[in-house]
Design a protein around this motif. Structure first.
Motif, PDB file in Angstrom:
ATOM      1  N   PRO A  81      14.611  -8.223  73.282  1.00  0.00           N
ATOM      2  CA  PRO A  81      16.035  -8.160  73.631  1.00  0.00           C
ATOM      3  C   PRO A  81      16.276  -8.773  75.014  1.00  0.00           C
ATOM      4  O   PRO A  81      15.544  -8.476  75.960  1.00  0.00           O
ATOM      5  N   ASN A  82      17.257  -9.654  75.102  1.00  0.00           N
ATOM      6  CA  ASN A  82      17.664 -10.288  76.377  1.00  0.00           C
ATOM      7  C   ASN A  82      16.631 -11.238  76.973  1.00  0.00           C
ATOM      8  O   ASN A  82      16.858 -11.794  78.044  1.00  0.00           O
ATOM      9  N   ARG A  88      18.122 -17.620  66.955  1.00  0.00           N
ATOM     10  CA  ARG A  88      18.389 -17.111  68.306  1.00  0.00           C
ATOM     11  C   ARG A  88      18.967 -18.214  69.196  1.00  0.00           C
ATOM     12  O   ARG A  88      19.870 -17.969  69.994  1.00  0.00           O
TER      13      ARG A  88
END
Length: 277
Positions: free
Chosen positions: A188-189, A248
């Motif tokens: 995540p991130n 992504r």
């Protein structure tokens, strides 16, 4: 249709009464008509006509890109470079796949000349880090983190600046061509890589390309996840697919356009993303 007939058809776009029908006919001809539309754009001084031609060209290019993405996915999404190049053509329709391939191949060659067969995995990574981040000076684009250019492999190779994902993609493509067991990881991130040593008893480790190839342990990743106050997930530690990586990249691009308040482009990227979902 002959070239003369195509040019005659395009000239009818000047007539507002039949322009919609003519646009439909032109769109049915597909991308092969784009050079004729570009030629007409250069020949006219009418701003409205130029805009109509630009819209038609973009529509045809966008339709073609959707078809190519479907083919890439249905063929198994095996070529990561091709997937990233297809995304690149959203902004740069004339992007040259072979030029991208040559750039990656040059990096591979330089790293290959410095690697030795008996090298420890940690030393292999340090060699790649030296070639990519020291010699070629690839680095994080911290000043313009949300720029759409950060998702465009062509621009990242030209400017040597990118986001975590595109920097990882370049590193990953080079490593895979060197037959190193390196894979993408969907944190995540943050997007990172994992090195899965084939040596008996050797533990996998992680590579943060946004920080010049900093090597991280699983404990480091666990600590990072805990700081985000989210539930841990096995996918945070395991390799992801090429399809995951291109998805992504598309989500990053969509967010860039949203932050730049370009809703039409963001909506088009959402259409492309839906093809890969």
């Amino acid at each position: 249709m002959t070239n003369k007939e195509i040019k005659a058809l395009i000239s009818l776009l000047d007539d507002p009464e039949i322009a919609p029908q003519i646009q439909d006919k032109i769109q049915n001809l597909g991308e092969s008509i784009i050079p004729f539309l570009e030629e007409s754009w250069e020949e006219t001084l009418d701003g409205q006509q130029q805009q109509r031609l630009e819209d038609l060209i973009h529509h045809l290019q966008f339709e073609g890109l959707q078809q190519r993405l479907k083919v890439w996915r249905e063929a198994g999404a095996t070529d990561l470079l091709e997937g990233m190049w297809l995304l690149n053509t959203f902004q740069y329709p004339d992007a040259d796949f072979q030029a991208l391939n040559r750039a990656i191949e040059q990096l591979r060659f330089e790293a290959w000349t410095a690697l030795r067969p008996d090298m420890h995995p940690a030393d292999q990574v340090q060699t790649l880090n030296y070639v990519i981040f020291r010699q070629h000076k690839f680095a994080a684009n911290t000043q313009h983190f949300h720029s759409p250019a950060n998702s465009m492999l062509q621009r990242v190779i030209e400017t040597k600046r990118g986001n975590p994902l595109t920097l990882c993609v370049i590193y990953l493509l080079v490593a895979q061509r060197l037959k190193l067991p390196v894979f993408g990881v969907n944190l995540p991130n943050l997007f990172v890589l994992t090195f899965r040593p084939e040596l008996k008893g050797a533990e996998p480790f992680y590579i943060n390309c946004y920080n010049r190839g900093l090597v991280l342990s699983r404990t480091d990743i666990e600590h990072y996840v805990s700081q985000l106050n989210i539930t841990s997930n096995p996918m945070f530690y395991e390799p992801c697919s090429n399809l995951d990586i291109v998805r992504r990249a598309m989500r990053n691009l969509q967010m860039s356009f949203e932050k730049l308040q370009e809703p039409l482009k963001a909506a088009e990227v959402a259409v492309l993303l839906s093809i890969l979902e």
